[in-house]
Design an enzyme around this catalytic site. Structure first.
Site, PDB file in Angstrom:
ATOM      1  N   HIS A 115     -25.810  36.181  46.020  1.00  0.00           N
ATOM      2  CA  HIS A 115     -24.865  36.578  47.076  1.00  0.00           C
ATOM      3  C   HIS A 115     -25.184  35.865  48.389  1.00  0.00           C
ATOM      4  O   HIS A 115     -25.926  36.406  49.214  1.00  0.00           O
ATOM      5  CB  HIS A 115     -24.963  38.087  47.318  1.00  0.00           C
ATOM      6  CG  HIS A 115     -24.331  38.913  46.246  1.00  0.00           C
ATOM      7  ND1 HIS A 115     -23.061  39.425  46.348  1.00  0.00           N
ATOM      8  CD2 HIS A 115     -24.800  39.317  45.044  1.00  0.00           C
ATOM      9  CE1 HIS A 115     -22.763  40.102  45.266  1.00  0.00           C
ATOM     10  NE2 HIS A 115     -23.803  40.057  44.449  1.00  0.00           N
TER      11      HIS A 115
ATOM     12  N   CYS B  77     -21.498  35.627  42.229  1.00  0.00           N
ATOM     13  CA  CYS B  77     -21.909  36.715  41.343  1.00  0.00           C
ATOM     14  C   CYS B  77     -20.789  37.113  40.376  1.00  0.00           C
ATOM     15  O   CYS B  77     -20.435  36.319  39.506  1.00  0.00           O
ATOM     16  CB  CYS B  77     -22.426  37.884  42.172  1.00  0.00           C
ATOM     17  SG  CYS B  77     -23.538  38.927  41.198  1.00  0.00           S
TER      18      CYS B  77
ATOM     19  N   GLU C 106     -23.529  35.610  50.980  1.00  0.00           N
ATOM     20  CA  GLU C 106     -22.926  36.267  52.157  1.00  0.00           C
ATOM     21  C   GLU C 106     -23.817  37.363  52.718  1.00  0.00           C
ATOM     22  O   GLU C 106     -23.538  37.896  53.787  1.00  0.00           O
ATOM     23  CB  GLU C 106     -21.548  36.842  51.791  1.00  0.00           C
ATOM     24  CG  GLU C 106     -21.546  38.160  51.021  1.00  0.00           C
ATOM     25  CD  GLU C 106     -21.910  38.033  49.537  1.00  0.00           C
ATOM     26  OE1 GLU C 106     -22.340  36.948  49.113  1.00  0.00           O
ATOM     27  OE2 GLU C 106     -21.782  39.040  48.809  1.00  0.00           O
TER      28      GLU C 106
HETATM   29  N1  GLN Z   1     -23.107  42.969  37.299  1.00  0.00           N
HETATM   30  C1  GLN Z   1     -21.817  42.618  37.839  1.00  0.00           C
HETATM   31  C2  GLN Z   1     -20.876  42.154  36.738  1.00  0.00           C
HETATM   32  O1  GLN Z   1     -21.320  41.842  35.691  1.00  0.00           O
HETATM   33  C3  GLN Z   1     -21.958  41.525  38.875  1.00  0.00           C
HETATM   34  C4  GLN Z   1     -22.813  42.034  40.020  1.00  0.00           C
HETATM   35  C5  GLN Z   1     -22.438  41.507  41.370  1.00  0.00           C
HETATM   36  O2  GLN Z   1     -21.381  40.916  41.611  1.00  0.00           O
HETATM   37  N2  GLN Z   1     -23.321  41.784  42.310  1.00  0.00           N
HETATM   38  O3  GLN Z   1     -19.698  42.139  36.936  1.00  0.00           O
END
Ligand code: GLN
Length: 207
Positions: free
Chosen positions: A177, A86, A179
């Site tokens: 994610h 992410c 995890e």
């Molecule tokens: N929206 C976050 C970003 O742009 C990422 C979201 C996440 O890691 N769950 O940094």
């Protein structure tokens, strides 16, 4: 030999990743000691690293401020594996489409932050992933989308026709994610089933 895994913890919770790494190691017969990385000096001792989610602008700033960014880059240059998830994917990319994120250029990819529409801000979907027999329960939370990948990048999974999991040499990166479910197969793919990476050998029985 016990593997040393580092979960970068400059921002946000790291315990789910630590658990997933341990479980994936167990499933592959490798014992793993997990350390949390908040300062420089620890990453160079690690055999594998996790770059978790959170807020990519904050993470990228703290990684530079703490001197950890250069250590992660050196780790990848040495052929050692990284799983970036992410916001970790955003930080690991070559282009985050946002000047506030100073990317690490670990994966040859252009990403778009918060690219899913509002009603799809967060959702879970069964995802077909290259190398996994059964779909993976993927949890997306304000996830980035991958707009474009370089030639050497392998797309491991797509959602709506766009890549959401990729591999570039020793680095596996996901929009979602892995995890947040008890399923540790993505950690397994990144660390223990990745031909492109260097991990210390298991001990032979008489050692
Ligand atoms: N929206 C976050 C970003 O742009 C990422 C979201 C996440 O890691 N769950 O940094």
């Amino acid at each position: 030999m016990t593997l040393k895994a580092g979960v970068v913890g400059v921002q946000g919770d790291v315990s789910e990743h630590a658990e997933a790494v341990r479980r994936a190691g167990e499933a592959h017969g490798r014992e793993t000691e997990v350390v949390e990385i908040r300062d420089s000096g620890l990453a160079p001792e690690c055999d594998l690293l996790v770059l978790p989610g959170g807020e990519s602008t904050t993470i990228s700033r703290l990684l530079r401020d703490e001197g950890i960014a250069a250590e992660i880059v050196a780790h990848v240059e040495a052929g050692k594996p990284v799983l970036a998830t992410c916001a970790g994917l955003i930080v690991a990319a070559t282009d985050a489409g946002d000047d506030r994120v100073r990317t690490l250029d670990l994966v040859d990819a252009t990403v778009e932050r918060n690219a899913f529409g509002r009603q799809k801000d967060s959702f879970e979907a069964p995802l077909a992933v290259e190398g996994l027999d059964e779909p993976f329960p993927a949890v997306f939370i304000r996830a980035p989308l991958i707009d474009a990948v370089g030639e050497g990048v392998e797309v491991l999974a797509e959602w709506d026709g766009r890549p959401v999991a990729i591999r570039d040499g020793p680095v596996v990166a996901t929009s979602f994610h892995p995890e947040l479910t008890p399923d540790s197969r993505i950690h397994g793919l990144a660390f223990f089933e990745n031909d492109g990476v260097t991990l210390p050998e298991r001990p032979t029985p008489d050692q």
